[in-house]
Design a protein around this motif. Structure first.
Motif, PDB file in Angstrom:
ATOM      1  N   GLY A   8       0.799  -1.216   0.000  1.00  0.00           N
ATOM      2  CA  GLY A   8       0.000   0.000   0.000  1.00  0.00           C
ATOM      3  C   GLY A   8       0.834   1.269   0.000  1.00  0.00           C
ATOM      4  N   LYS A   9       2.037   1.193   0.543  1.00  0.00           N
ATOM      5  CA  LYS A   9       2.912   2.364   0.633  1.00  0.00           C
ATOM      6  C   LYS A   9       4.124   2.235  -0.280  1.00  0.00           C
ATOM      7  CE  LYS A   9       1.637   3.531   5.325  1.00  0.00           C
ATOM      8  NZ  LYS A   9       2.130   3.943   6.626  1.00  0.00           N
ATOM      9  N   TRP A  10       4.009   1.465  -1.333  1.00  0.00           N
ATOM     10  CA  TRP A  10       5.143   1.150  -2.184  1.00  0.00           C
ATOM     11  C   TRP A  10       5.845   2.401  -2.717  1.00  0.00           C
ATOM     12  CZ3 TRP A  10       8.534  -2.351  -2.515  1.00  0.00           C
ATOM     13  CH2 TRP A  10       9.357  -2.471  -3.625  1.00  0.00           C
ATOM     14  N   LYS A  11       5.086   3.440  -3.044  1.00  0.00           N
ATOM     15  CA  LYS A  11       5.724   4.647  -3.587  1.00  0.00           C
ATOM     16  C   LYS A  11       6.702   5.252  -2.587  1.00  0.00           C
ATOM     17  CE  LYS A  11       2.088   5.920  -6.810  1.00  0.00           C
ATOM     18  NZ  LYS A  11       2.590   5.751  -8.100  1.00  0.00           N
ATOM     19  N   GLN A  12       6.382   5.210  -1.295  1.00  0.00           N
ATOM     20  CA  GLN A  12       7.304   5.717  -0.275  1.00  0.00           C
ATOM     21  C   GLN A  12       8.429   4.724  -0.015  1.00  0.00           C
ATOM     22  OE1 GLN A  12       3.730   5.558   0.609  1.00  0.00           O
ATOM     23  NE2 GLN A  12       3.414   7.203   2.074  1.00  0.00           N
ATOM     24  N   VAL A  13       8.110   3.439  -0.045  1.00  0.00           N
ATOM     25  CA  VAL A  13       9.053   2.378   0.309  1.00  0.00           C
ATOM     26  C   VAL A  13      10.124   2.187  -0.763  1.00  0.00           C
ATOM     27  CG1 VAL A  13       9.230  -0.109   0.720  1.00  0.00           C
ATOM     28  CG2 VAL A  13       7.343   1.179   1.713  1.00  0.00           C
ATOM     29  N   LYS A  14       9.759   2.372  -2.014  1.00  0.00           N
ATOM     30  CA  LYS A  14      10.706   2.010  -3.079  1.00  0.00           C
ATOM     31  C   LYS A  14      11.976   2.849  -3.062  1.00  0.00           C
ATOM     32  CE  LYS A  14       8.593   4.305  -7.052  1.00  0.00           C
ATOM     33  NZ  LYS A  14       7.981   4.054  -8.354  1.00  0.00           N
ATOM     34  N   GLY A  15      11.943   4.015  -2.445  1.00  0.00           N
ATOM     35  CA  GLY A  15      13.167   4.801  -2.311  1.00  0.00           C
ATOM     36  C   GLY A  15      14.214   4.077  -1.483  1.00  0.00           C
ATOM     37  N   SER A  16      13.778   3.463  -0.374  1.00  0.00           N
ATOM     38  CA  SER A  16      14.729   2.722   0.462  1.00  0.00           C
ATOM     39  C   SER A  16      15.185   1.443  -0.234  1.00  0.00           C
ATOM     40  CB  SER A  16      14.120   2.402   1.833  1.00  0.00           C
ATOM     41  OG  SER A  16      13.159   1.386   1.752  1.00  0.00           O
ATOM     42  N   VAL A  17      14.307   0.870  -1.047  1.00  0.00           N
ATOM     43  CA  VAL A  17      14.664  -0.338  -1.804  1.00  0.00           C
ATOM     44  C   VAL A  17      15.705   0.022  -2.858  1.00  0.00           C
ATOM     45  CG1 VAL A  17      13.771  -2.090  -3.392  1.00  0.00           C
ATOM     46  CG2 VAL A  17      12.459  -1.471  -1.358  1.00  0.00           C
ATOM     47  N   GLU A  19      17.778   2.504  -2.747  1.00  0.00           N
ATOM     48  CA  GLU A  19      19.013   2.836  -2.041  1.00  0.00           C
ATOM     49  C   GLU A  19      19.771   1.565  -1.647  1.00  0.00           C
ATOM     50  OE1 GLU A  19      19.901   4.851   2.205  1.00  0.00           O
ATOM     51  OE2 GLU A  19      18.614   6.005   0.860  1.00  0.00           O
ATOM     52  N   LYS A  20      19.044   0.566  -1.192  1.00  0.00           N
ATOM     53  CA  LYS A  20      19.659  -0.698  -0.736  1.00  0.00           C
ATOM     54  C   LYS A  20      20.158  -1.525  -1.919  1.00  0.00           C
ATOM     55  CE  LYS A  20      20.147  -4.275   2.166  1.00  0.00           C
ATOM     56  NZ  LYS A  20      21.111  -4.318   3.216  1.00  0.00           N
ATOM     57  N   TRP A  21      19.331  -1.638  -2.949  1.00  0.00           N
ATOM     58  CA  TRP A  21      19.659  -2.470  -4.108  1.00  0.00           C
ATOM     59  C   TRP A  21      19.656  -1.591  -5.356  1.00  0.00           C
ATOM     60  CZ3 TRP A  21      15.628  -4.626  -0.821  1.00  0.00           C
ATOM     61  CH2 TRP A  21      16.125  -5.556   0.093  1.00  0.00           C
ATOM     62  N   GLY A  22      20.717  -0.845  -5.523  1.00  0.00           N
ATOM     63  CA  GLY A  22      20.821   0.162  -6.575  1.00  0.00           C
ATOM     64  C   GLY A  22      20.797  -0.367  -7.994  1.00  0.00           C
ATOM     65  N   ASP A  23      20.971  -1.669  -8.174  1.00  0.00           N
ATOM     66  CA  ASP A  23      20.935  -2.221  -9.528  1.00  0.00           C
ATOM     67  C   ASP A  23      19.516  -2.318 -10.076  1.00  0.00           C
ATOM     68  OD1 ASP A  23      23.660  -2.450  -9.525  1.00  0.00           O
ATOM     69  OD2 ASP A  23      23.714  -4.611  -9.214  1.00  0.00           O
ATOM     70  N   LEU A  24      18.515  -2.184  -9.209  1.00  0.00           N
ATOM     71  CA  LEU A  24      17.128  -2.227  -9.665  1.00  0.00           C
ATOM     72  C   LEU A  24      16.773  -0.891 -10.314  1.00  0.00           C
ATOM     73  CD1 LEU A  24      15.427  -3.919  -6.577  1.00  0.00           C
ATOM     74  CD2 LEU A  24      16.039  -4.992  -8.745  1.00  0.00           C
ATOM     75  N   THR A  25      16.182  -0.966 -11.494  1.00  0.00           N
ATOM     76  CA  THR A  25      15.797   0.254 -12.201  1.00  0.00           C
ATOM     77  C   THR A  25      14.443   0.753 -11.706  1.00  0.00           C
ATOM     78  OG1 THR A  25      14.621  -0.900 -13.969  1.00  0.00           O
ATOM     79  CG2 THR A  25      17.014  -0.569 -14.271  1.00  0.00           C
ATOM     80  N   ASP A  26      14.136   1.992 -12.039  1.00  0.00           N
ATOM     81  CA  ASP A  26      12.828   2.549 -11.677  1.00  0.00           C
ATOM     82  C   ASP A  26      11.701   1.746 -12.326  1.00  0.00           C
ATOM     83  OD1 ASP A  26      13.888   4.545 -10.048  1.00  0.00           O
ATOM     84  OD2 ASP A  26      14.040   5.971 -11.696  1.00  0.00           O
ATOM     85  N   GLN A  57      17.490 -11.332   2.665  1.00  0.00           N
ATOM     86  CA  GLN A  57      17.888  -9.934   2.479  1.00  0.00           C
ATOM     87  C   GLN A  57      16.673  -9.001   2.588  1.00  0.00           C
ATOM     88  OE1 GLN A  57      20.845  -8.278   1.719  1.00  0.00           O
ATOM     89  NE2 GLN A  57      22.095 -10.103   1.951  1.00  0.00           N
ATOM     90  N   ILE A  58      15.576  -9.402   1.975  1.00  0.00           N
ATOM     91  CA  ILE A  58      14.347  -8.594   2.025  1.00  0.00           C
ATOM     92  C   ILE A  58      13.842  -8.503   3.460  1.00  0.00           C
ATOM     93  CG2 ILE A  58      11.913  -8.531   1.350  1.00  0.00           C
ATOM     94  CD1 ILE A  58      12.866  -9.899  -1.324  1.00  0.00           C
ATOM     95  N   ASP A  59      13.756  -9.652   4.129  1.00  0.00           N
ATOM     96  CA  ASP A  59      13.274  -9.660   5.515  1.00  0.00           C
ATOM     97  C   ASP A  59      14.164  -8.806   6.413  1.00  0.00           C
ATOM     98  OD1 ASP A  59      11.178 -11.306   4.767  1.00  0.00           O
ATOM     99  OD2 ASP A  59      12.150 -13.150   5.476  1.00  0.00           O
ATOM    100  N   ASP A  60      15.471  -8.909   6.241  1.00  0.00           N
ATOM    101  CA  ASP A  60      16.400  -8.114   7.039  1.00  0.00           C
ATOM    102  C   ASP A  60      16.206  -6.618   6.782  1.00  0.00           C
ATOM    103  OD1 ASP A  60      17.472 -10.416   8.121  1.00  0.00           O
ATOM    104  OD2 ASP A  60      19.327 -10.345   6.926  1.00  0.00           O
ATOM    105  N   HIS A  61      15.999  -6.269   5.527  1.00  0.00           N
ATOM    106  CA  HIS A  61      15.839  -4.855   5.174  1.00  0.00           C
ATOM    107  C   HIS A  61      14.573  -4.256   5.800  1.00  0.00           C
ATOM    108  CE1 HIS A  61      16.152  -1.169   2.870  1.00  0.00           C
ATOM    109  NE2 HIS A  61      14.915  -1.338   2.467  1.00  0.00           N
ATOM    110  N   PHE A  62      13.493  -5.005   5.793  1.00  0.00           N
ATOM    111  CA  PHE A  62      12.214  -4.460   6.247  1.00  0.00           C
ATOM    112  C   PHE A  62      11.903  -4.735   7.712  1.00  0.00           C
ATOM    113  CE2 PHE A  62      11.489  -4.500   1.649  1.00  0.00           C
ATOM    114  CZ  PHE A  62      11.027  -3.205   1.489  1.00  0.00           C
ATOM    115  N   ARG A  63      12.687  -5.548   8.370  1.00  0.00           N
ATOM    116  CA  ARG A  63      12.391  -5.965   9.744  1.00  0.00           C
ATOM    117  C   ARG A  63      12.178  -4.796  10.703  1.00  0.00           C
ATOM    118  NH1 ARG A  63      16.125  -9.616  10.417  1.00  0.00           N
ATOM    119  NH2 ARG A  63      14.662 -11.225   9.850  1.00  0.00           N
ATOM    120  N   ASP A  64      13.097  -3.850  10.727  1.00  0.00           N
ATOM    121  CA  ASP A  64      13.056  -2.788  11.721  1.00  0.00           C
ATOM    122  C   ASP A  64      12.522  -1.459  11.194  1.00  0.00           C
ATOM    123  OD1 ASP A  64      14.150  -4.530  13.636  1.00  0.00           O
ATOM    124  OD2 ASP A  64      16.176  -4.107  12.921  1.00  0.00           O
TER     125      ASP A  64
END
Length: 67
Positions: A8-17, A19-26, A57-64
């Motif tokens: 539901g908040k993907w537009k806000q979340v994808k910035g941190s994604v 930043e973490k995994w910079g090889d992913l394109t917009d 990796q995904i779980d670790d990124h979003f855990r906290d």
């Protein structure tokens, strides 16, 4: 983290994604659209990780994080 919230908040979340995994394109982030399985698949493809590694990796990124 509840993936319904992330989706539901993907537009806000994808910035941190990005930043973490910079090889992913917009475009890829738009296609993922908050879907954990799609994110996992893209990380496997981009980084050569096994599914378990990508999921960890995904779980670790979003855990906290709070969104």
């Amino acid at each position: 983290m509840n993936w319904d919230v992330i989706q539901g908040k993907w537009k806000q979340v994808k910035g941190s994604v990005k930043e973490k995994w910079g090889d992913l394109t917009d475009d890829e982030l738009d296609q993922i659209d908050g879907n954990k399985d799609k994110l996992s698949g893209k990380l496997q493809e981009k980084y050569g990780w096994a599914k378990d590694d990508a999921d960890r990796q995904i779980d670790d990124h979003f855990r906290d994080r709070t969104y």
